[in-house]
Design a protein around this motif. Structure first.
Motif, PDB file in Angstrom:
ATOM      1  N   VAL A   1       0.898  -0.738  -0.147  1.00  0.00           N
ATOM      2  CA  VAL A   1       0.301   0.360   0.331  1.00  0.00           C
ATOM      3  C   VAL A   1       1.012   1.259   0.054  1.00  0.00           C
ATOM      4  CG1 VAL A   1      -2.057   1.481   1.359  1.00  0.00           C
ATOM      5  CG2 VAL A   1      -2.063  -0.847   1.503  1.00  0.00           C
ATOM      6  N   GLY A   2       0.430   2.074  -0.691  1.00  0.00           N
ATOM      7  CA  GLY A   2       1.784   3.481  -1.033  1.00  0.00           C
ATOM      8  C   GLY A   2       0.586   4.861  -0.847  1.00  0.00           C
TER       9      GLY A   2
ATOM     10  N   SER B   1       3.868   9.499   1.170  1.00  0.00           N
ATOM     11  CA  SER B   1       5.453   8.854   1.700  1.00  0.00           C
ATOM     12  C   SER B   1       5.857   7.809   2.764  1.00  0.00           C
ATOM     13  CB  SER B   1       5.496  10.417   2.590  1.00  0.00           C
ATOM     14  OG  SER B   1       4.644   9.654   4.181  1.00  0.00           O
ATOM     15  N   HIS B   2       4.892   7.100   2.087  1.00  0.00           N
ATOM     16  CA  HIS B   2       5.232   5.499   2.997  1.00  0.00           C
ATOM     17  C   HIS B   2       4.880   4.134   2.237  1.00  0.00           C
ATOM     18  CE1 HIS B   2       6.878   3.298   6.708  1.00  0.00           C
ATOM     19  NE2 HIS B   2       5.831   3.017   6.634  1.00  0.00           N
ATOM     20  N   TYR B   3       5.448   2.951   1.859  1.00  0.00           N
ATOM     21  CA  TYR B   3       4.872   1.800   2.078  1.00  0.00           C
ATOM     22  C   TYR B   3       4.393   0.979   3.146  1.00  0.00           C
ATOM     23  CZ  TYR B   3       6.451   3.364  -2.980  1.00  0.00           C
ATOM     24  OH  TYR B   3       7.145   4.560  -3.748  1.00  0.00           O
ATOM     25  N   THR B   4       3.280  -0.192   3.099  1.00  0.00           N
ATOM     26  CA  THR B   4       2.648   0.060   3.618  1.00  0.00           C
ATOM     27  C   THR B   4       2.851  -1.976   3.381  1.00  0.00           C
ATOM     28  OG1 THR B   4       0.729   0.751   4.555  1.00  0.00           O
ATOM     29  CG2 THR B   4       2.610   1.502   5.719  1.00  0.00           C
TER      30      THR B   4
ATOM     31  N   GLY C   1      -9.190  -0.265  18.655  1.00  0.00           N
ATOM     32  CA  GLY C   1      -7.813   0.583  18.509  1.00  0.00           C
ATOM     33  C   GLY C   1      -7.055   1.778  17.921  1.00  0.00           C
ATOM     34  N   ASP C   2      -6.246   1.942  18.096  1.00  0.00           N
ATOM     35  CA  ASP C   2      -5.670   2.900  17.029  1.00  0.00           C
ATOM     36  C   ASP C   2      -6.405   3.245  15.363  1.00  0.00           C
ATOM     37  OD1 ASP C   2      -4.569   4.565  19.847  1.00  0.00           O
ATOM     38  OD2 ASP C   2      -2.721   3.473  19.251  1.00  0.00           O
ATOM     39  N   PRO C   3      -6.327   4.119  14.777  1.00  0.00           N
ATOM     40  CA  PRO C   3      -6.749   3.669  13.866  1.00  0.00           C
ATOM     41  C   PRO C   3      -5.439   3.303  12.300  1.00  0.00           C
ATOM     42  CG  PRO C   3      -6.578   6.067  14.062  1.00  0.00           C
ATOM     43  CD  PRO C   3      -6.291   5.098  15.363  1.00  0.00           C
ATOM     44  N   PRO C   4      -5.687   2.020  11.741  1.00  0.00           N
ATOM     45  CA  PRO C   4      -4.212   1.828  10.877  1.00  0.00           C
ATOM     46  C   PRO C   4      -3.918   3.202   9.819  1.00  0.00           C
ATOM     47  CG  PRO C   4      -5.993   1.384   9.723  1.00  0.00           C
ATOM     48  CD  PRO C   4      -7.097   1.204  10.665  1.00  0.00           C
ATOM     49  N   SER C   5      -2.174   3.052   9.979  1.00  0.00           N
ATOM     50  CA  SER C   5      -1.495   4.233  10.016  1.00  0.00           C
ATOM     51  C   SER C   5      -0.888   3.753   8.533  1.00  0.00           C
ATOM     52  CB  SER C   5      -0.371   5.185  10.811  1.00  0.00           C
ATOM     53  OG  SER C   5      -0.397   6.053  10.051  1.00  0.00           O
ATOM     54  N   ILE C   6      -0.646   4.421   7.410  1.00  0.00           N
ATOM     55  CA  ILE C   6      -0.643   4.611   6.486  1.00  0.00           C
ATOM     56  C   ILE C   6       1.196   5.347   5.723  1.00  0.00           C
ATOM     57  CG2 ILE C   6      -2.078   3.245   5.089  1.00  0.00           C
ATOM     58  CD1 ILE C   6      -2.529   5.826   3.727  1.00  0.00           C
ATOM     59  N   VAL C   7       1.563   6.459   6.606  1.00  0.00           N
ATOM     60  CA  VAL C   7       2.541   7.159   6.889  1.00  0.00           C
ATOM     61  C   VAL C   7       3.384   6.434   8.324  1.00  0.00           C
ATOM     62  CG1 VAL C   7       0.970   8.850   5.700  1.00  0.00           C
ATOM     63  CG2 VAL C   7       1.357   9.291   8.234  1.00  0.00           C
TER      64      VAL C   7
END
Length: 633
Positions: free
Chosen positions: A423-424, A427-430, A627-633
């Motif tokens: 997942v792009g 600024s980050h890839y997960t 819980g915490d929302p998923p982060s893609i950054v």
């Protein structure tokens, strides 16, 4: 007669010169020969024949001495300047990687493509400069170089995320996420292949099939042993490198500065020995790269995997991410990498933050460094085109940029063979993945709806008005095997024509056994499944926080793994009913309390940027998590 002899000698000389580089000019010898007194034209021809024969003999000897020997590790020639490439090399199809005609076993004929050096040898200075410039450009900052020189490929020490690769530096996330996706493929769907394998056993990488259609992997992510994770990592790196090499070869880049100390060390001490050996080591130029990088090329998958397993401590070291990217680029061949790109000018590692470009991610996912994510090629006219993904892939790619209408991901990347996606974001890839392979199956009721609508439109003679004659309606019923009760049939045909909207409401209320869409589950085409999102960069996690001596929660720095419950309504669901789509609360664990639990109340939809990415794959999906929302950054 003399002319015939000259022609024969010239023919022999030309034959001896095939597949060899041109000889340097011999101006001094020829001048001396011209200055020597010759008694007659016969003497002149005799001397000329002797010189030609001597040159031919020398060339044949050099060709014999330089012929390759049989070895699973292939010695590759140094690169040549673009102006020195022979006509045979010019006809290579740069659109594809070297074909089997360029690599054969056990005596491979290696294409003279840039980016390769002899076995167990440093890169040549020219190819090292080209490689460094291609990766980082001419004005790279020390911060970017530090990011790429301080990121190893190693698993998280946290038990809940132990199957994931942990990232400590920004920048190399594109490399780590691509490797992570393939690691999950082996850990989740091929755990039986991660046992101890004999070195002589045949190794198969790449596309695999299940004997059954559906497979559900275990959700116990802490279950794989360290050995199983290491073998999954080795297989993943090997599959990626051979994909870059057109499934014909893989090039493995390691360090010349390590020596044999690491090979003789115990496993528990190898990381310490490596860390000490790498003290003060930096790569800030092509010259630095030429001094410390060693490359080996392999056509045998078994031998390459064995080498990767031996080199795992090196890839776990702080230089691991950079070494793997170098391996992928050299496996593809630098000339082929440049030919893949629409614009070969920018560096592959982008400024100013040092992120991996889309070319890098595509190279690792599909074996070609194309810059776009759509399928195939886009013809712009005038002989110009943009290059995208040409084949189906094992693991896919989704991007937040599609939800912002900056690009369109094609079906090759959006629907990979396994339910795993890089997942792009900006600024980050997960990595996003599912345990159940059926999440990619088409919605059965949506397929049925498409079939009915296609049959209805075939009888629509109104130019798209959405109504058909009674005779046409009878044909639709026959083509779609719909068995309407007599009263509903009479009601629809009473006006002499049938409108699609009225017919569709009847189909929604008609049981599946009669050809309609009403099912006993009450989901009415709604698809519900679980997805997992992994962010390898270490972040504060209050949900997994540790209690400090003062009684407060101390945020724990670790990668993040989030479970999402996803509900996808059928495409015919009206927008006004979307808010009523209920999603059951995602369970935080698999343990049972032994008591009857209350029915889970519908949870309100939750939103995060990841949800926008998911909706590019499953339109109008509704997501929930704990819980915490998923982060893609």
């Amino acid at each position: 007669m003399a002319d015939q002899e000259d022609e024969d000698l010239k023919m022999a000389l030309r034959m001896s010169m095939q597949n060899t580089p041109p000889e340097p000019k011999r101006s001094k010898q020829r001048e001396a020969a011209a200055a020597a007194p010759l008694a007659s034209p016969e003497d002149c021809r005799r001397l000329q024949r002797e010189l030609m024969a001597a040159a031919a003999e020398k060339r044949m000897k050099e060709a014999k001495d330089s012929s390759p020997t049989s070895n699973s590790s292939v010695s590759l020639p140094k690169i040549v300047k673009s102006g020195e490439i022979t006509s045979k090399e010019r006809v290579l199809d740069l659109k594809n990687a070297p074909s089997s005609s360029n690599l054969s076993v056990p005596l491979p004929k290696v294409a003279k493509s840039r980016g390769f050096a002899p076995k167990e040898a440093n890169l040549g200075i020219e190819e090292a400069n080209q490689l460094f410039s291609m990766m980082f450009g001419s004005e790279v900052s020390k911060d970017i170089l530090a990011q790429w020189s301080n990121q190893g490929i190693r698993f998280s020490s946290d038990s809940e995320t132990s199957m994931g690769l942990v990232q400590h530096e920004g920048g190399p996330c594109g490399v780590l996420a691509a490797i992570q996706a393939f690691v999950l493929k082996y850990l989740l769907f091929f755990p039986d292949e991660l046992g101890k394998v004999a070195p002589s056993a045949p190794q198969t990488l790449g596309s695999k099939n299940f004997p059954k259609k559906r497979y559900v992997a275990t959700s116990n992510f802490a279950s794989p042993t360290e050995d199983a994770k290491s073998r999954a990592l080795v297989k993943s790196m090997g599959e990626i490198l051979f994909s870059c090499g057109s499934n014909k070869r893989a090039v493995i880049a390691t360090l010349t500065t390590i020596g044999h100390d690491i090979e003789g060390s115990e496993d528990s001490h190898k990381d310490e020995v490596l860390a000490k050996a790498l003290e003060g080591l930096s790569i800030e130029s092509g010259s630095d790269m030429q001094k410390v990088i060693r490359v080996d090329a392999y056509t045998s998958q078994a031998t390459a995997l064995q080498k990767l397993e031996e080199a795992l401590p090196v890839f776990r070291s702080r230089m691991g991410a950079m070494l793997f990217l170098i391996s992928a680029l050299l496996s593809r061949g630098l000339d082929y990498v440049q030919a893949d790109r629409d614009d070969p000018t920018p560096s592959l590692v982008t400024a100013p933050f040092g992120h991996a470009s889309q070319e890098i991610v595509n190279l690792l996912l599909c074996g070609q460094a194309v810059p776009n994510v759509f399928d195939g090629r886009m013809d712009l006219g005038g002989g110009m085109c943009l290059k995208g993904i040409s084949t189906s892939v094992e693991v896919g790619f989704l991007t937040l940029l599609e939800s912002l209408n900056f690009c369109k991901v094609g079906q090759h990347l959006k629907c990979p063979k396994w339910p795993i996606w890089v997942v792009g974001s900006e600024s980050h890839y997960t990595v996003l993945f599912a345990l159940d392979t059926s999440v990619q199956d088409e919605n059965e009721l949506e397929e049925r709806e498409s079939h009915i609508r296609k049959a209805f439109d075939a009888q629509d003679k109104s130019g798209g008005g959405g109504f058909i004659s009674v005779e046409g309606f009878q044909q639709v019923i026959r083509d779609t095997n719909i068995r309407l009760p007599r009263e509903k049939l009479d009601h629809l045909c009473g006006s002499g024509f049938i409108v699609w909207s009225e017919f569709w409401q009847v189909i929604l209320d008609l049981d599946k056994s009669l050809g309609g869409l009403k099912d006993s589950t009450g989901l009415m085409g709604k698809k519900v499944f679980d997805l997992y999102h992994f962010n390898g960069i270490a972040k504060s996690d209050l949900n997994g926080g540790q209690v400090s001596s003062s009684g407060g929660d101390t945020p724990l720095q670790r990668p993040r793994l989030t479970k999402l419950r996803v509900s996808v309504p059928p495409r015919w669901t009206p927008e006004e009913f979307m808010a009523d789509v209920a999603v059951s609360s995602a369970s935080g664990g698999n343990e049972s309390s032994g008591k009857e639990t209350e029915a889970a109340k519908p949870e309100p939809p939750q939103h995060a940027p990841l949800v926008d990415c998911i909706r590019t794959r499953w339109a109008r999906a509704v997501c929930n998590w704990i819980g915490d929302p998923p982060s893609i950054v």
